[in-house]
Design a protein around this motif. Sequence first.
Motif, PDB file in Angstrom:
ATOM      1  N   MET A 305       0.698  -1.596  -0.168  1.00 56.67           N
ATOM      2  CA  MET A 305       0.228  -0.209   0.300  1.00 56.67           C
ATOM      3  C   MET A 305       0.419   1.140  -0.251  1.00 56.67           C
ATOM      4  SD  MET A 305      -3.381  -0.348   2.118  1.00 56.67           S
ATOM      5  CE  MET A 305      -4.792  -2.416   2.102  1.00 56.67           C
ATOM      6  N   VAL A 306       0.566   2.182  -0.657  1.00 52.16           N
ATOM      7  CA  VAL A 306       1.089   3.266  -0.989  1.00 52.16           C
ATOM      8  C   VAL A 306       0.439   4.637  -0.874  1.00 52.16           C
ATOM      9  CG1 VAL A 306       3.014   4.328  -2.700  1.00 52.16           C
ATOM     10  CG2 VAL A 306       3.090   2.143  -2.037  1.00 52.16           C
ATOM     11  N   ASN A 307       0.655   5.614  -0.209  1.00 51.94           N
ATOM     12  CA  ASN A 307      -0.442   6.646  -0.345  1.00 51.94           C
ATOM     13  C   ASN A 307       1.577   8.020  -1.024  1.00 51.94           C
ATOM     14  OD1 ASN A 307      -0.439   9.698   0.208  1.00 51.94           O
ATOM     15  ND2 ASN A 307      -1.707   9.005   2.181  1.00 51.94           N
ATOM     16  N   ALA A 308       0.660   8.525  -2.270  1.00 48.64           N
ATOM     17  CA  ALA A 308       1.907   9.609  -3.284  1.00 48.64           C
ATOM     18  C   ALA A 308       1.595  10.887  -2.754  1.00 48.64           C
ATOM     19  CB  ALA A 308       1.657   8.383  -4.233  1.00 48.64           C
ATOM     20  N   SER A 309       1.418  11.026  -1.908  1.00 45.05           N
ATOM     21  CA  SER A 309       0.381  12.341  -2.083  1.00 45.05           C
ATOM     22  C   SER A 309       1.927  13.128  -2.307  1.00 45.05           C
ATOM     23  CB  SER A 309       0.083  12.983  -0.402  1.00 45.05           C
ATOM     24  OG  SER A 309      -1.804  12.446  -0.673  1.00 45.05           O
ATOM     25  N   ILE A 310       2.298  13.890  -2.771  1.00 44.20           N
ATOM     26  CA  ILE A 310       3.143  15.145  -3.269  1.00 44.20           C
ATOM     27  C   ILE A 310       3.165  16.438  -2.312  1.00 44.20           C
ATOM     28  CG2 ILE A 310       4.308  16.532  -4.501  1.00 44.20           C
ATOM     29  CD1 ILE A 310       5.224  13.661  -5.088  1.00 44.20           C
ATOM     30  N   MET A 311       1.448  16.577  -1.952  1.00 46.49           N
ATOM     31  CA  MET A 311       2.118  18.293  -0.803  1.00 46.49           C
ATOM     32  C   MET A 311       1.646  17.566   0.609  1.00 46.49           C
ATOM     33  SD  MET A 311       1.373  20.909  -2.994  1.00 46.49           S
ATOM     34  CE  MET A 311       0.920  21.445  -4.085  1.00 46.49           C
ATOM     35  N   SER A 312       2.136  18.536   1.398  1.00 50.65           N
ATOM     36  CA  SER A 312       2.215  18.380   2.663  1.00 50.65           C
ATOM     37  C   SER A 312       0.827  18.798   3.460  1.00 50.65           C
ATOM     38  CB  SER A 312       3.086  18.951   3.228  1.00 50.65           C
ATOM     39  OG  SER A 312       2.925  20.461   3.643  1.00 50.65           O
ATOM     40  N   VAL A 313       0.613  18.121   4.785  1.00 52.33           N
ATOM     41  CA  VAL A 313      -1.140  19.268   4.606  1.00 52.33           C
ATOM     42  C   VAL A 313      -0.470  20.249   5.272  1.00 52.33           C
ATOM     43  CG1 VAL A 313      -0.322  19.100   6.869  1.00 52.33           C
ATOM     44  CG2 VAL A 313      -2.627  18.917   6.780  1.00 52.33           C
ATOM     45  N   ARG A 314      -0.324  21.056   4.442  1.00 50.47           N
ATOM     46  CA  ARG A 314       0.582  22.459   4.527  1.00 50.47           C
ATOM     47  C   ARG A 314       0.166  23.163   2.587  1.00 50.47           C
ATOM     48  NH1 ARG A 314       0.305  25.668   8.776  1.00 50.47           N
ATOM     49  NH2 ARG A 314       1.122  25.089  11.064  1.00 50.47           N
ATOM     50  N   TYR A 315      -0.389  21.999   2.126  1.00 47.92           N
ATOM     51  CA  TYR A 315      -0.052  22.174   0.522  1.00 47.92           C
ATOM     52  C   TYR A 315       1.310  23.050   0.447  1.00 47.92           C
ATOM     53  CZ  TYR A 315      -4.925  21.567  -0.014  1.00 47.92           C
ATOM     54  OH  TYR A 315      -6.071  20.181  -0.136  1.00 47.92           O
ATOM     55  N   LYS A 316       2.492  22.366   0.706  1.00 46.36           N
ATOM     56  CA  LYS A 316       4.003  22.141  -0.213  1.00 46.36           C
ATOM     57  C   LYS A 316       4.317  21.205  -0.053  1.00 46.36           C
ATOM     58  CE  LYS A 316       4.537  26.581   2.238  1.00 46.36           C
ATOM     59  NZ  LYS A 316       4.235  27.553   1.558  1.00 46.36           N
ATOM     60  N   PRO A 317       4.399  21.121  -1.742  1.00 53.81           N
ATOM     61  CA  PRO A 317       5.261  20.270  -2.699  1.00 53.81           C
ATOM     62  C   PRO A 317       6.586  19.219  -1.683  1.00 53.81           C
ATOM     63  CG  PRO A 317       5.483  21.570  -4.098  1.00 53.81           C
ATOM     64  CD  PRO A 317       4.983  22.382  -3.027  1.00 53.81           C
ATOM     65  N   VAL A 318       6.640  18.695  -0.661  1.00 51.42           N
ATOM     66  CA  VAL A 318       8.086  18.548  -0.049  1.00 51.42           C
ATOM     67  C   VAL A 318       7.792  16.821  -0.141  1.00 51.42           C
ATOM     68  CG1 VAL A 318       7.813  20.336   1.208  1.00 51.42           C
ATOM     69  CG2 VAL A 318       7.136  18.695   2.399  1.00 51.42           C
ATOM     70  N   ASN A 319       6.845  16.151  -0.473  1.00 51.42           N
ATOM     71  CA  ASN A 319       6.812  14.587  -0.665  1.00 51.42           C
ATOM     72  C   ASN A 319       7.157  14.355  -1.525  1.00 51.42           C
ATOM     73  OD1 ASN A 319       5.822  14.421   2.472  1.00 51.42           O
ATOM     74  ND2 ASN A 319       3.657  14.892   1.592  1.00 51.42           N
TER      75      ASN A 319
END
Length: 336
Positions: A305-319
């Motif tokens: 299982m993979v959660n691939a959200s690029i955005m952080s909870v503050r909507y910064k593309p840090v992931n």
Amino acid sequence: MAATATAAAASPQSIRTRFLIISDTHNATPQSWSDLTCAFRHPLPAADVAIHCGDLTYSGRLEEYAAAIETLASVDAELKLVIAGNHDMSLDAEYYAERGALRHGRRFDPELPSKARDMWLGPEGAARRAGITYLEEGMHRFRLKSGARLNVYASPYQPEFCYWAFPYQRDEDRFNPAPAEPDPSIKNIATNPVPDFPEVDVMMTHGPPLYHLDRTVSLEDVGCAHLLRAAARARPRLHCFGHIHEGWGAERVKWANGTKGLDLVARTDKFQWNQDAVLQNRAAHVNVSSTESLSSLEFGRETLMVNASIMSVRYKPVNAPWLIDLDLPAAGEQKE
């Protein structure tokens, strides 16, 4: 030219295949290649199959879709698969007819859903011209140049969330067939239920299953219990999603023989990563193919299982994006 080096045969019956997985980019484009503080940067890593699990945009406008298509067009991959998410509201025509005017204000366009659909699904649309395949809810079947078979179940829907698109209520099950003995507390609304094992190789959903990479900053597990039951029934090799930005991560799920509640899962192991390596490689890498004999995935008993959200909870593309190596069956092979 698409990457093919990773698609070497792992055995006569299986073909090692590399997946690049991202989600929840919300209009963000990869950072400059020289920004070594961010893993989501140009060029995105090459793969055999690239996957975007929805929330391509912030509000589903055509110019936002155009930017997302441009980013995906630059990815070096033979097959590029995309689903919508709750922010891609104009791809949910029913939702947009009801709430589009509230969301888009003066820029509300009642023709936007048809324009968006043509952009992603039209034979001459921008996505098709860029080699991108947009998936609506249901099963989709592919054959790769390597000879691998790829059966994908896709769905953009998730439990109702702040009045955004593609919603269903938590007492509604859209992923499992109606049981012989209905539960009066659950409304079955599945028009495209997830098939049973072994039909599905990859599940691509926008929302996560309950208790798996779905915990918010307020420490709530907000994934879908019905989706978890469907995943346990289908037992895919890979289940990828996004939606919950702070849930970014990967874990190996070993299924139990139970059919209810927590009995569905026997064990869950979270993957750890070296941040320096992630930054250098522009991705977090997991190899569960048979080339890694000590950690190869056991199809039918385990799911990555993979959660691939690029955005952080503050909507910064840090992931970071995820690079996943796993085995697919050869096309034409008998079911496992």
